[in-house]
Design a protein around this motif. Structure first.
Motif, PDB file in Angstrom:
ATOM      1  N   GLU A 182     -23.905  14.457  -9.627  1.00  0.00           N
ATOM      2  CA  GLU A 182     -24.808  15.163 -10.419  1.00  0.00           C
ATOM      3  C   GLU A 182     -24.538  16.628 -10.560  1.00  0.00           C
ATOM      4  OE1 GLU A 182     -27.111  13.860 -12.390  1.00  0.00           O
ATOM      5  OE2 GLU A 182     -25.980  12.103 -11.774  1.00  0.00           O
ATOM      6  N   ALA A 183     -24.015  17.225  -9.500  1.00  0.00           N
ATOM      7  CA  ALA A 183     -23.724  18.703  -9.409  1.00  0.00           C
ATOM      8  C   ALA A 183     -22.361  18.921 -10.380  1.00  0.00           C
ATOM      9  CB  ALA A 183     -23.108  19.141  -7.810  1.00  0.00           C
ATOM     10  N   THR A 184     -21.460  17.844 -10.423  1.00  0.00           N
ATOM     11  CA  THR A 184     -20.541  18.109 -11.413  1.00  0.00           C
ATOM     12  C   THR A 184     -20.992  17.837 -12.979  1.00  0.00           C
ATOM     13  OG1 THR A 184     -18.982  16.861  -9.806  1.00  0.00           O
ATOM     14  CG2 THR A 184     -18.209  17.051 -12.087  1.00  0.00           C
ATOM     15  N   ARG A 185     -21.981  16.910 -13.189  1.00  0.00           N
ATOM     16  CA  ARG A 185     -22.461  16.873 -14.467  1.00  0.00           C
ATOM     17  C   ARG A 185     -23.229  18.122 -14.842  1.00  0.00           C
ATOM     18  NH1 ARG A 185     -24.091  12.349 -16.774  1.00  0.00           N
ATOM     19  NH2 ARG A 185     -24.345  11.089 -14.764  1.00  0.00           N
ATOM     20  N   LYS A 186     -24.096  18.990 -14.057  1.00  0.00           N
ATOM     21  CA  LYS A 186     -24.416  19.781 -14.204  1.00  0.00           C
ATOM     22  C   LYS A 186     -23.460  20.947 -14.540  1.00  0.00           C
ATOM     23  CE  LYS A 186     -27.782  23.520 -12.102  1.00  0.00           C
ATOM     24  NZ  LYS A 186     -28.634  23.802 -11.119  1.00  0.00           N
ATOM     25  N   ASN A 187     -22.260  21.159 -13.827  1.00  0.00           N
ATOM     26  CA  ASN A 187     -21.186  21.981 -14.386  1.00  0.00           C
ATOM     27  C   ASN A 187     -20.635  21.777 -15.513  1.00  0.00           C
ATOM     28  OD1 ASN A 187     -21.458  22.981 -11.710  1.00  0.00           O
ATOM     29  ND2 ASN A 187     -19.651  21.715 -10.924  1.00  0.00           N
ATOM     30  N   MET A 188     -20.862  20.772 -16.129  1.00  0.00           N
ATOM     31  CA  MET A 188     -20.462  20.339 -17.562  1.00  0.00           C
ATOM     32  C   MET A 188     -21.327  21.064 -18.415  1.00  0.00           C
ATOM     33  SD  MET A 188     -17.817  18.361 -17.398  1.00  0.00           S
ATOM     34  CE  MET A 188     -17.445  19.542 -15.996  1.00  0.00           C
ATOM     35  N   GLN A 189     -22.303  21.743 -18.203  1.00  0.00           N
ATOM     36  CA  GLN A 189     -23.106  22.631 -19.259  1.00  0.00           C
ATOM     37  C   GLN A 189     -22.534  23.914 -19.577  1.00  0.00           C
ATOM     38  OE1 GLN A 189     -26.900  23.249 -17.464  1.00  0.00           O
ATOM     39  NE2 GLN A 189     -27.550  21.199 -17.330  1.00  0.00           N
ATOM     40  N   GLU A 190     -21.641  24.519 -18.389  1.00  0.00           N
ATOM     41  CA  GLU A 190     -20.811  25.672 -18.767  1.00  0.00           C
ATOM     42  C   GLU A 190     -19.508  25.415 -17.742  1.00  0.00           C
ATOM     43  OE1 GLU A 190     -22.722  29.322 -17.966  1.00  0.00           O
ATOM     44  OE2 GLU A 190     -24.475  28.869 -19.032  1.00  0.00           O
ATOM     45  N   PRO A 191     -18.509  24.402 -18.309  1.00  0.00           N
ATOM     46  CA  PRO A 191     -17.229  24.157 -17.809  1.00  0.00           C
ATOM     47  C   PRO A 191     -16.555  25.344 -17.337  1.00  0.00           C
ATOM     48  CG  PRO A 191     -17.618  22.899 -19.726  1.00  0.00           C
ATOM     49  CD  PRO A 191     -18.729  23.988 -19.608  1.00  0.00           C
ATOM     50  N   SER A 192     -15.783  25.420 -16.174  1.00  0.00           N
ATOM     51  CA  SER A 192     -15.180  26.361 -15.540  1.00  0.00           C
ATOM     52  C   SER A 192     -13.793  25.631 -15.065  1.00  0.00           C
ATOM     53  CB  SER A 192     -15.718  27.493 -14.720  1.00  0.00           C
ATOM     54  OG  SER A 192     -16.061  26.888 -13.445  1.00  0.00           O
ATOM     55  N   LEU A 193     -12.879  26.735 -14.463  1.00  0.00           N
ATOM     56  CA  LEU A 193     -11.686  26.170 -13.764  1.00  0.00           C
ATOM     57  C   LEU A 193     -12.230  25.574 -12.416  1.00  0.00           C
ATOM     58  CD1 LEU A 193      -9.116  28.969 -14.528  1.00  0.00           C
ATOM     59  CD2 LEU A 193      -9.243  26.553 -15.604  1.00  0.00           C
ATOM     60  N   THR A 194     -13.401  25.715 -11.954  1.00  0.00           N
ATOM     61  CA  THR A 194     -13.628  25.228 -10.699  1.00  0.00           C
ATOM     62  C   THR A 194     -14.955  24.282 -10.548  1.00  0.00           C
ATOM     63  OG1 THR A 194     -15.582  26.916 -10.424  1.00  0.00           O
ATOM     64  CG2 THR A 194     -13.364  27.522  -9.756  1.00  0.00           C
ATOM     65  N   CYS A 195     -15.115  23.836 -11.867  1.00  0.00           N
ATOM     66  CA  CYS A 195     -16.282  22.845 -12.115  1.00  0.00           C
ATOM     67  C   CYS A 195     -15.956  21.402 -11.524  1.00  0.00           C
ATOM     68  CB  CYS A 195     -16.576  22.478 -13.733  1.00  0.00           C
ATOM     69  SG  CYS A 195     -15.136  21.911 -14.607  1.00  0.00           S
ATOM     70  N   PHE A 196     -14.741  21.226 -11.181  1.00  0.00           N
ATOM     71  CA  PHE A 196     -14.568  19.839 -10.479  1.00  0.00           C
ATOM     72  C   PHE A 196     -14.063  19.914  -8.929  1.00  0.00           C
ATOM     73  CE2 PHE A 196     -13.451  18.830 -14.807  1.00  0.00           C
ATOM     74  CZ  PHE A 196     -14.256  17.756 -15.153  1.00  0.00           C
ATOM     75  N   ASP A 197     -14.278  21.079  -8.301  1.00  0.00           N
ATOM     76  CA  ASP A 197     -13.848  21.500  -7.074  1.00  0.00           C
ATOM     77  C   ASP A 197     -14.438  20.540  -6.072  1.00  0.00           C
ATOM     78  OD1 ASP A 197     -11.908  23.284  -8.151  1.00  0.00           O
ATOM     79  OD2 ASP A 197     -12.926  24.975  -7.067  1.00  0.00           O
ATOM     80  N   GLN A 198     -15.794  20.351  -6.443  1.00  0.00           N
ATOM     81  CA  GLN A 198     -16.627  19.555  -5.249  1.00  0.00           C
ATOM     82  C   GLN A 198     -16.121  18.180  -5.299  1.00  0.00           C
ATOM     83  OE1 GLN A 198     -20.937  20.178  -5.540  1.00  0.00           O
ATOM     84  NE2 GLN A 198     -21.088  18.651  -3.836  1.00  0.00           N
ATOM     85  N   ALA A 199     -16.051  17.410  -6.379  1.00  0.00           N
ATOM     86  CA  ALA A 199     -15.464  16.233  -6.541  1.00  0.00           C
ATOM     87  C   ALA A 199     -14.215  15.785  -6.433  1.00  0.00           C
ATOM     88  CB  ALA A 199     -16.022  15.700  -8.125  1.00  0.00           C
ATOM     89  N   GLN A 200     -13.464  16.696  -6.627  1.00  0.00           N
ATOM     90  CA  GLN A 200     -11.871  16.683  -6.163  1.00  0.00           C
ATOM     91  C   GLN A 200     -11.935  16.655  -4.764  1.00  0.00           C
ATOM     92  OE1 GLN A 200      -9.239  19.988  -7.472  1.00  0.00           O
ATOM     93  NE2 GLN A 200      -7.606  18.420  -7.361  1.00  0.00           N
ATOM     94  N   GLY A 201     -12.469  17.596  -4.103  1.00  0.00           N
ATOM     95  CA  GLY A 201     -12.420  17.689  -2.597  1.00  0.00           C
ATOM     96  C   GLY A 201     -13.019  16.378  -2.074  1.00  0.00           C
ATOM     97  N   LYS A 202     -13.977  15.623  -2.409  1.00  0.00           N
ATOM     98  CA  LYS A 202     -14.507  14.650  -1.963  1.00  0.00           C
ATOM     99  C   LYS A 202     -13.323  13.523  -2.034  1.00  0.00           C
ATOM    100  CE  LYS A 202     -18.817  15.788  -1.062  1.00  0.00           C
ATOM    101  NZ  LYS A 202     -19.491  15.284   0.376  1.00  0.00           N
ATOM    102  N   VAL A 203     -12.738  13.553  -3.119  1.00  0.00           N
ATOM    103  CA  VAL A 203     -11.819  12.355  -3.483  1.00  0.00           C
ATOM    104  C   VAL A 203     -10.644  12.641  -2.492  1.00  0.00           C
ATOM    105  CG1 VAL A 203     -10.205  11.357  -5.210  1.00  0.00           C
ATOM    106  CG2 VAL A 203     -12.565  11.784  -5.744  1.00  0.00           C
TER     107      VAL A 203
END
Length: 233
Positions: A182-203
């Protein structure tokens, strides 16, 4: 079964005709002879049997093809004895470029493995045997995404990655928790180069703690080390 079906078809030819209402005339029965009835039933039985056998053979061919495809998919890493088939270049050339020292360094850390082209290829092949290659593909997609310089392309790429890997029931949905999704989904409202950092770190953490240790113990990796050592001897 075939005889019963044949009898039901030929029954209409063997029952006598009744008188037409309002008249005294009876239409001729035009019954076939016993031999003709027998031949008709046999012909129909043979026809039905032939259709059922054809359907059975078709089903067997389809099942055989399905078993073959499933067999290819279900081959575990322990059954892989030739590492050359999974390398990104032509087998002989690629294997010659891979030294024992390089392959051995993959065991130093997960990040060392990910920094090596052939290490990524080997790890991807291993994950395919566990049907979890989407985790690595997502991590690689995020690394490539961070190199984006065009704002227009950044938005397009971000939504494509989210829809392919992160969204619920995505085609290659990665294993992340609800809060991260859901945090990543929220980041999609204003995408940036760091919008996937949290999800990428988890994976990354999931692969490092779970898949990476199994890869180092796999026959695939041990066979690779053995092949590279034989070339030196």
């Amino acid at each position: 079964m075939y005889q019963e079906r044949a009898d039901s078809v030929t029954q209409g030819f063997t029952e006598p005709c009744t008188a037409v209402a309002g008249t005294s005339h009876i239409f001729p029965a035009a019954l076939p002879t016993a031999r003709q009835s027998s031949l008709a039933r046999r012909s129909i039985s043979d026809h039905l049997l032939g259709k059922d056998l054809q359907a059975m053979r078709t089903s067997q061919r389809q099942n055989k093809g399905m078993r073959t495809r499933l067999g290819c998919l279900s081959h575990k890493s322990d059954s892989c004895s030739d590492f050359t088939a999974i390398l990104p270049d032509k087998p002989n050339r690629a294997l010659k470029r891979l030294s024992t020292e390089e392959a051995t360094r993959w065991a130093e850390s997960f990040d060392v493995l990910l920094s090596h082209k052939y290490g990524v290829a080997a790890f991807r092949a291993f994950l395919k045997t566990e049907f979890s290659e989407e985790n690595l593909e997502f991590w690689l997609a995020c690394e490539e995404f961070k190199k984006t310089r065009s704002t227009a392309k950044l938005v397009t790429k971000a939504h494509r990655i989210f829809e392919e890997f992160v969204d619920v029931q995505a085609p290659r949905e990665v294993n992340i928790d609800f809060q991260t999704r859901e945090a990543t989904r929220k980041n999609m409202q204003e995408p940036s180069l760091t919008c996937f950092d949290q999800a990428q770190g988890k994976v990354h953490s999931l692969m490092e703690k779970d898949s990476y240790p199994r890869f180092l113990r796999s026959k695939m990796y041990l066979d690779l080390l053995s092949q590279s050592q034989r070339r030196l001897s």
